[in-house]
Design a protein around this motif. Structure first.
Motif, PDB file in Angstrom:
ATOM      1  N   TYR A 198      74.798  -6.882  80.277  1.00  0.00           N
ATOM      2  CA  TYR A 198      73.771  -7.468  80.782  1.00  0.00           C
ATOM      3  C   TYR A 198      74.128  -9.074  80.987  1.00  0.00           C
ATOM      4  N   SER A 199      75.258  -9.479  80.153  1.00  0.00           N
ATOM      5  CA  SER A 199      75.513 -10.869  80.262  1.00  0.00           C
ATOM      6  C   SER A 199      76.392 -11.330  81.024  1.00  0.00           C
ATOM      7  N   VAL A 200      77.774 -10.697  81.236  1.00  0.00           N
ATOM      8  CA  VAL A 200      78.662 -10.791  82.146  1.00  0.00           C
ATOM      9  C   VAL A 200      78.181 -10.778  83.704  1.00  0.00           C
ATOM     10  N   GLU A 201      78.525 -11.742  84.526  1.00  0.00           N
ATOM     11  CA  GLU A 201      78.435 -11.578  86.015  1.00  0.00           C
ATOM     12  C   GLU A 201      79.703 -11.846  86.728  1.00  0.00           C
ATOM     13  N   VAL A 202      80.088 -11.122  87.653  1.00  0.00           N
ATOM     14  CA  VAL A 202      81.249 -11.122  88.145  1.00  0.00           C
ATOM     15  C   VAL A 202      81.314 -11.265  89.736  1.00  0.00           C
ATOM     16  N   SER A 203      82.089 -12.252  90.378  1.00  0.00           N
ATOM     17  CA  SER A 203      82.215 -12.383  91.687  1.00  0.00           C
ATOM     18  C   SER A 203      83.818 -12.064  92.087  1.00  0.00           C
ATOM     19  N   VAL A 204      84.046 -11.350  93.254  1.00  0.00           N
ATOM     20  CA  VAL A 204      85.395 -11.441  93.540  1.00  0.00           C
ATOM     21  C   VAL A 204      85.788 -12.044  94.814  1.00  0.00           C
ATOM     22  N   MET A 215      78.334 -12.864  93.162  1.00  0.00           N
ATOM     23  CA  MET A 215      78.195 -13.019  91.862  1.00  0.00           C
ATOM     24  C   MET A 215      77.004 -12.003  91.409  1.00  0.00           C
ATOM     25  N   THR A 216      77.308 -10.957  90.358  1.00  0.00           N
ATOM     26  CA  THR A 216      76.501  -9.947  90.274  1.00  0.00           C
ATOM     27  C   THR A 216      76.527  -9.610  88.855  1.00  0.00           C
ATOM     28  N   PRO A 217      75.404  -9.255  88.052  1.00  0.00           N
ATOM     29  CA  PRO A 217      75.511  -8.666  86.747  1.00  0.00           C
ATOM     30  C   PRO A 217      76.287  -7.400  86.691  1.00  0.00           C
ATOM     31  N   VAL A 218      77.211  -7.305  85.799  1.00  0.00           N
ATOM     32  CA  VAL A 218      78.033  -6.112  85.645  1.00  0.00           C
ATOM     33  C   VAL A 218      77.222  -4.792  85.943  1.00  0.00           C
ATOM     34  N   HIS A 219      76.096  -4.914  85.075  1.00  0.00           N
ATOM     35  CA  HIS A 219      75.331  -3.538  85.114  1.00  0.00           C
ATOM     36  C   HIS A 219      74.713  -3.172  86.468  1.00  0.00           C
ATOM     37  N   LEU A 220      74.857  -4.145  87.171  1.00  0.00           N
ATOM     38  CA  LEU A 220      74.316  -3.828  88.829  1.00  0.00           C
ATOM     39  C   LEU A 220      75.279  -3.386  89.772  1.00  0.00           C
ATOM     40  N   ILE A 221      76.662  -3.659  89.427  1.00  0.00           N
ATOM     41  CA  ILE A 221      77.749  -3.327  90.326  1.00  0.00           C
ATOM     42  C   ILE A 221      77.904  -1.901  90.292  1.00  0.00           C
ATOM     43  N   SER A 260      83.373  -9.697  76.158  1.00  0.00           N
ATOM     44  CA  SER A 260      82.562  -9.096  75.206  1.00  0.00           C
ATOM     45  C   SER A 260      82.427  -9.867  73.974  1.00  0.00           C
ATOM     46  N   ARG A 261      83.293 -10.745  73.635  1.00  0.00           N
ATOM     47  CA  ARG A 261      83.239 -11.766  72.520  1.00  0.00           C
ATOM     48  C   ARG A 261      82.654 -12.873  72.751  1.00  0.00           C
ATOM     49  N   VAL A 262      82.787 -13.288  74.294  1.00  0.00           N
ATOM     50  CA  VAL A 262      81.915 -14.499  74.613  1.00  0.00           C
ATOM     51  C   VAL A 262      80.350 -14.030  74.734  1.00  0.00           C
ATOM     52  N   SER A 263      80.099 -12.804  75.032  1.00  0.00           N
ATOM     53  CA  SER A 263      78.788 -12.385  75.242  1.00  0.00           C
ATOM     54  C   SER A 263      77.893 -12.178  73.878  1.00  0.00           C
ATOM     55  N   ALA A 264      78.626 -11.861  72.942  1.00  0.00           N
ATOM     56  CA  ALA A 264      78.401 -11.713  71.545  1.00  0.00           C
ATOM     57  C   ALA A 264      77.943 -12.741  70.836  1.00  0.00           C
ATOM     58  N   SER A 265      78.667 -14.024  71.198  1.00  0.00           N
ATOM     59  CA  SER A 265      78.404 -15.143  70.724  1.00  0.00           C
ATOM     60  C   SER A 265      77.193 -16.134  71.146  1.00  0.00           C
ATOM     61  N   THR A 266      77.138 -17.196  70.406  1.00  0.00           N
ATOM     62  CA  THR A 266      75.884 -18.200  70.981  1.00  0.00           C
ATOM     63  C   THR A 266      76.481 -19.234  71.919  1.00  0.00           C
ATOM     64  N   PRO A 267      75.617 -19.437  73.067  1.00  0.00           N
ATOM     65  CA  PRO A 267      76.470 -20.462  74.080  1.00  0.00           C
ATOM     66  C   PRO A 267      76.730 -21.804  73.244  1.00  0.00           C
ATOM     67  N   ALA A 284      84.960  -0.881  81.816  1.00  0.00           N
ATOM     68  CA  ALA A 284      85.144  -1.365  80.552  1.00  0.00           C
ATOM     69  C   ALA A 284      83.997  -2.318  79.850  1.00  0.00           C
ATOM     70  N   THR A 285      83.742  -3.432  80.960  1.00  0.00           N
ATOM     71  CA  THR A 285      82.524  -4.120  80.490  1.00  0.00           C
ATOM     72  C   THR A 285      81.329  -3.406  80.406  1.00  0.00           C
ATOM     73  N   LYS A 286      81.032  -2.545  81.410  1.00  0.00           N
ATOM     74  CA  LYS A 286      79.632  -1.833  81.579  1.00  0.00           C
ATOM     75  C   LYS A 286      79.822  -1.241  80.425  1.00  0.00           C
ATOM     76  N   ARG A 287      80.624  -0.660  79.524  1.00  0.00           N
ATOM     77  CA  ARG A 287      80.530   0.242  78.143  1.00  0.00           C
ATOM     78  C   ARG A 287      79.876  -0.739  77.034  1.00  0.00           C
ATOM     79  N   ASP A 288      80.209  -2.168  77.135  1.00  0.00           N
ATOM     80  CA  ASP A 288      79.778  -3.053  76.250  1.00  0.00           C
ATOM     81  C   ASP A 288      78.288  -3.089  76.266  1.00  0.00           C
TER      82      ASP A 288
END
Length: 223
Positions: free
Chosen positions: A59-65, A78-84, A201-208, A50-54
């Motif tokens: 490109y903004s969200v990075e995930v670690s498990v 910790m890896t950018p979602v588009h690279l997972i 998605s909401r976080v990554s569309a905002s300003t830090p 779902a995150t990849k579809r945004d």
């Protein structure tokens, strides 16, 4: 520097967008065996897909498990979602060393924030998601104090989630400095992870630094 770390650091240069790091700290102890672990695996896959579809979040969200079942396992760095490409299948076994798992997650977040700073990459408050169906079997108080303090200081967003009737919501709540633990309704892992993806998605569309209103959680919580 290993190949994975090199790819992650190159991505900071090639995709200079603000980053939101999210660590999933997941209970894979023996009590999660059967349908719970099956639904958890499906939920994690749903979150990544779902995150990849945004187009922004991918490109903004990075995930670690990180999992804790018998022993703590660093399943995915910790890896950018588009690279997972995929997250290793999770198996249920053993005890519940939650404290050790959270301590590792906090270290990983600090290490990644240091990499952001070295590369001049801006970033949002990192997220720490803790999911458990039981009570820690190790010493957890120091980890709880560290994560709670970080959230109180605005350095971290902590989301403790209790799974099933045996979840220790009081202990889970101690890991957060701003909110109590929420109870997952039934086995609504998919609904939770879709909510988490929408939040990212909401976080990554905002300003830090900007305040973000998150989606309602009533699709998955038990209250």
């Amino acid at each position: 520097m290993n190949a994975t770390a090199l790819i992650r650091n190159n991505d900071l240069i090639e995709n200079p967008v603000p980053r939101c790091a999210c660590v999933l700290v997941l209970d894979t102890s023996g009590s999660m065996d059967g349908e719970p672990i099956a639904q958890l695996n499906e939920g994690v896959r749903t979150f990544i897909e779902a995150t990849k579809r945004d187009e922004t979040a991918r490109y903004s969200v990075e995930v670690s498990v990180i999992t804790f079942g018998g022993r703590v396992k660093d399943i995915s760095p910790m890896t950018p979602v588009h690279l997972i490409e995929q997250i290793d299948h999770l198996h249920a076994d053993g005890s519940t060393p939650m404290g050790e798992a959270v301590e590792l997650a906090l270290r990983r977040l600090e290490e990644r924030k240091a990499e952001y700073k070295r590369s001049g990459t801006s970033y949002y408050q990192p997220w720490l998601v803790i999911m458990s169906d039981g009570t820690p079997t190790d010493s957890w108080q120091i980890a709880a104090q560290q994560s709670s303090s970080a959230e109180q200081q605005g350095r971290l967003v902590v989301m403790p989630i209790g799974v099933g009737g045996g979840a220790d919501l009081a202990t889970l709540s101690a890991f957060s400095g701003k909110r109590g633990a929420k109870a997952l309704g039934g086995l609504k892992f998919n609904d939770f992870f879709l909510w988490l993806s929408a939040s990212m998605s909401r976080v990554s569309a905002s300003t830090p630094g900007e305040k973000v209103v998150l989606p309602a959680s009533n699709g998955w919580d038990a209250i």
